[in-house]
Design a protein around this motif. Structure first.
Motif, PDB file in Angstrom:
ATOM      1  N   ALA A 119      32.383 -69.173  50.573  1.00 45.54           N
ATOM      2  CA  ALA A 119      31.256 -68.290  50.233  1.00 45.54           C
ATOM      3  C   ALA A 119      31.572 -66.847  50.604  1.00 45.54           C
ATOM      4  CB  ALA A 119      29.984 -68.757  50.939  1.00 45.54           C
ATOM      5  N   GLU A 120      32.118 -66.636  51.794  1.00 43.65           N
ATOM      6  CA  GLU A 120      32.457 -65.279  52.226  1.00 43.65           C
ATOM      7  C   GLU A 120      33.550 -64.673  51.346  1.00 43.65           C
ATOM      8  OE1 GLU A 120      33.289 -65.982  56.362  1.00 43.65           O
ATOM      9  OE2 GLU A 120      31.210 -65.585  56.932  1.00 43.65           O
ATOM     10  N   THR A 121      34.522 -65.489  50.970  1.00 46.01           N
ATOM     11  CA  THR A 121      35.595 -65.007  50.092  1.00 46.01           C
ATOM     12  C   THR A 121      35.036 -64.590  48.741  1.00 46.01           C
ATOM     13  OG1 THR A 121      37.305 -66.331  51.161  1.00 46.01           O
ATOM     14  CG2 THR A 121      37.715 -65.688  48.866  1.00 46.01           C
ATOM     15  N   LEU A 122      34.236 -65.452  48.135  1.00 42.99           N
ATOM     16  CA  LEU A 122      33.685 -65.144  46.821  1.00 42.99           C
ATOM     17  C   LEU A 122      32.789 -63.900  46.881  1.00 42.99           C
ATOM     18  CD1 LEU A 122      32.937 -68.741  45.506  1.00 42.99           C
ATOM     19  CD2 LEU A 122      34.743 -67.177  44.729  1.00 42.99           C
ATOM     20  N   ALA A 123      32.016 -63.772  47.944  1.00 42.29           N
ATOM     21  CA  ALA A 123      31.171 -62.581  48.089  1.00 42.29           C
ATOM     22  C   ALA A 123      32.031 -61.326  48.209  1.00 42.29           C
ATOM     23  CB  ALA A 123      30.261 -62.728  49.308  1.00 42.29           C
ATOM     24  N   ALA A 124      33.101 -61.406  48.967  1.00 45.86           N
ATOM     25  CA  ALA A 124      33.974 -60.251  49.164  1.00 45.86           C
ATOM     26  C   ALA A 124      34.638 -59.808  47.868  1.00 45.86           C
ATOM     27  CB  ALA A 124      35.039 -60.572  50.210  1.00 45.86           C
ATOM     28  N   TYR A 125      34.872 -60.753  46.976  1.00 46.63           N
ATOM     29  CA  TYR A 125      35.550 -60.424  45.725  1.00 46.63           C
ATOM     30  C   TYR A 125      34.605 -60.392  44.523  1.00 46.63           C
ATOM     31  CZ  TYR A 125      39.787 -60.399  48.369  1.00 46.63           C
ATOM     32  OH  TYR A 125      40.746 -60.072  49.298  1.00 46.63           O
ATOM     33  N   GLY A 126      33.307 -60.249  44.796  1.00 50.48           N
ATOM     34  CA  GLY A 126      32.351 -59.943  43.750  1.00 50.48           C
ATOM     35  C   GLY A 126      31.701 -61.095  43.011  1.00 50.48           C
ATOM     36  N   ASP A 127      31.993 -62.327  43.390  1.00 47.94           N
ATOM     37  CA  ASP A 127      31.353 -63.465  42.720  1.00 47.94           C
ATOM     38  C   ASP A 127      30.161 -63.911  43.569  1.00 47.94           C
ATOM     39  OD1 ASP A 127      30.531 -65.806  41.518  1.00 47.94           O
ATOM     40  OD2 ASP A 127      32.509 -66.760  41.540  1.00 47.94           O
ATOM     41  N   LEU A 128      29.073 -63.152  43.480  1.00 48.38           N
ATOM     42  CA  LEU A 128      27.906 -63.437  44.309  1.00 48.38           C
ATOM     43  C   LEU A 128      27.223 -64.741  43.920  1.00 48.38           C
ATOM     44  CD1 LEU A 128      26.364 -59.876  44.712  1.00 48.38           C
ATOM     45  CD2 LEU A 128      27.807 -61.151  46.317  1.00 48.38           C
ATOM     46  N   ASP A 129      27.210 -65.069  42.627  1.00 48.21           N
ATOM     47  CA  ASP A 129      26.600 -66.333  42.207  1.00 48.21           C
ATOM     48  C   ASP A 129      27.366 -67.518  42.793  1.00 48.21           C
ATOM     49  OD1 ASP A 129      24.462 -65.275  40.659  1.00 48.21           O
ATOM     50  OD2 ASP A 129      25.842 -64.920  38.992  1.00 48.21           O
ATOM     51  N   GLY A 130      28.686 -67.477  42.696  1.00 50.59           N
ATOM     52  CA  GLY A 130      29.504 -68.541  43.276  1.00 50.59           C
ATOM     53  C   GLY A 130      29.358 -68.604  44.781  1.00 50.59           C
ATOM     54  N   ALA A 131      29.300 -67.438  45.413  1.00 48.60           N
ATOM     55  CA  ALA A 131      29.144 -67.382  46.869  1.00 48.60           C
ATOM     56  C   ALA A 131      27.814 -67.987  47.285  1.00 48.60           C
ATOM     57  CB  ALA A 131      29.235 -65.929  47.344  1.00 48.60           C
ATOM     58  N   HIS A 132      26.760 -67.679  46.545  1.00 47.70           N
ATOM     59  CA  HIS A 132      25.430 -68.215  46.849  1.00 47.70           C
ATOM     60  C   HIS A 132      25.429 -69.737  46.723  1.00 47.70           C
ATOM     61  CE1 HIS A 132      21.116 -69.074  46.104  1.00 47.70           C
ATOM     62  NE2 HIS A 132      20.979 -68.195  47.073  1.00 47.70           N
ATOM     63  N   GLU A 133      26.069 -70.227  45.688  1.00 48.66           N
ATOM     64  CA  GLU A 133      26.139 -71.678  45.475  1.00 48.66           C
ATOM     65  C   GLU A 133      26.865 -72.371  46.630  1.00 48.66           C
ATOM     66  OE1 GLU A 133      28.199 -74.701  42.288  1.00 48.66           O
ATOM     67  OE2 GLU A 133      27.466 -72.776  41.547  1.00 48.66           O
ATOM     68  N   TRP A 134      28.009 -71.825  47.037  1.00 48.77           N
ATOM     69  CA  TRP A 134      28.764 -72.422  48.145  1.00 48.77           C
ATOM     70  C   TRP A 134      27.971 -72.359  49.446  1.00 48.77           C
ATOM     71  CZ3 TRP A 134      33.041 -75.306  48.849  1.00 48.77           C
ATOM     72  CH2 TRP A 134      33.886 -75.498  47.755  1.00 48.77           C
ATOM     73  N   ALA A 135      27.341 -71.220  49.713  1.00 48.43           N
ATOM     74  CA  ALA A 135      26.567 -71.087  50.952  1.00 48.43           C
ATOM     75  C   ALA A 135      25.390 -72.061  50.960  1.00 48.43           C
ATOM     76  CB  ALA A 135      26.085 -69.647  51.128  1.00 48.43           C
ATOM     77  N   THR A 136      24.726 -72.196  49.824  1.00 48.80           N
ATOM     78  CA  THR A 136      23.590 -73.111  49.728  1.00 48.80           C
ATOM     79  C   THR A 136      24.040 -74.551  49.952  1.00 48.80           C
ATOM     80  OG1 THR A 136      22.443 -71.611  48.211  1.00 48.80           O
ATOM     81  CG2 THR A 136      21.731 -73.929  48.225  1.00 48.80           C
TER      82      THR A 136
END
Length: 180
Positions: A119-136
Motif C-alpha cells: 500500500a505504501e509503495t503504490l501510494a508513493a508511486y501514484g496508484d492511490l486506488d491500488g494503495a487504498h485497496e491493499w490497505a483496506t
C-alpha cells in the motif's frame, strides 16, 4: 559468524545509525548473510535488511539483487521480499514489472505486513486506488489491537483523504484508537 542473534543485528544497526553510513551497513549485512549458518534471524531476513540498506545507500540495482536473494533463500521474513522487489522496480522506473510482481504477491497470498508495504509503495508511486485497496484488505486481515493494524488504518486514512473518499466504518476504528 555462523550463528546470528537479534542482539548482533541490533548492534550493527545501532552503529550504522550513529555513523549514518548505509553502504557500510549493507556490506556488513551482506557479509553476515554470506557467512550465515544458523540464528535467531533467518538469512532471508538479513538479506532483506541488506537490501533496504543498499536502497538507502543509493544502490537500487544491488538492493534488487538482495531482495531476490532473500526470496530465493525462502527463509522466514516478516514482509514478503517481493514487496521490496516491486518497490525497487518502481524506483528503477520499471513500473510494469513492479505491477506484475504485486499481482503475483496478491495471487500467492500475503500477510498484513506485506499489505502495508505494498500500500505504501503504490501510494508513493501514484496508484492511490491500488494503495487504498491493499490497505483496506490489510486492515481486514490484521489482528485487532496490534500496532500493525493501527499502521494500516493510518495509512488507509491518509490515502482515503488523498482520494477524497468519504469516511467509512474502518475510519471509525481509527477514531476508537485515538480515543476521546
Amino acid at each position: 559468524m555462523a550463528h546470528v542473534t537479534h542482539e548482533q543485528l541490533d548492534r550493527l544497526l545501532e552503529q550504522a545509525l550513529l555513523l549514518d553510513d548505509h553502504g557500510a551497513l549493507a556490506r556488513q549485512l551482506d557479509a553476515l548473510a554470506q557467512g550465515y549458518e544458523s540464528g535467531e534471524v533467518s538469512r532471508a531476513a538479513i538479506l532483506v535488511l541488506a537490501a533496504e540498506e543498499w536502497r538507502q545507500a543509493g544502490q537500487p540495482a544491488t538492493a534488487l539483487d538482495r531482495f531476490q536473494s532473500a526470496l530465493d533463500d525462502g527463509g522466514e521474513v516478516l514482509v514478503d521480499p517481493r514487496s521490496g522487489i516491486a518497490d525497487t522496480l518502481f524506483e528503477l522506473d520499471r513500473p510494469d514489472e513492479a505491477r506484475d510482481v504485486i499481482a503475483a504477491v496478491r495471487a500467492d497470498g500475503w500477510n498484513a505486513a506485506t499489505a502495508l508495504t505494498v500500500a505504501e509503495t503504490l501510494a508513493a508511486y501514484g496508484d492511490l486506488d491500488g494503495a487504498h485497496e491493499w490497505a483496506t484488505e490489510g486492515v481486514r486481515a490484521c489482528v485487532p489491537g496490534t500496532a500493525l493494524r493501527e499502521a494500516l488504518l493510518r495509512t488507509r486514512y491518509r490515502i482515503r483523504i488523498d482520494l477524497g473518499l468519504p469516511e467509512d466504518d474502518l475510519d471509525a476504528l481509527l477514531d476508537a484508537i485515538k480515543g476521546p
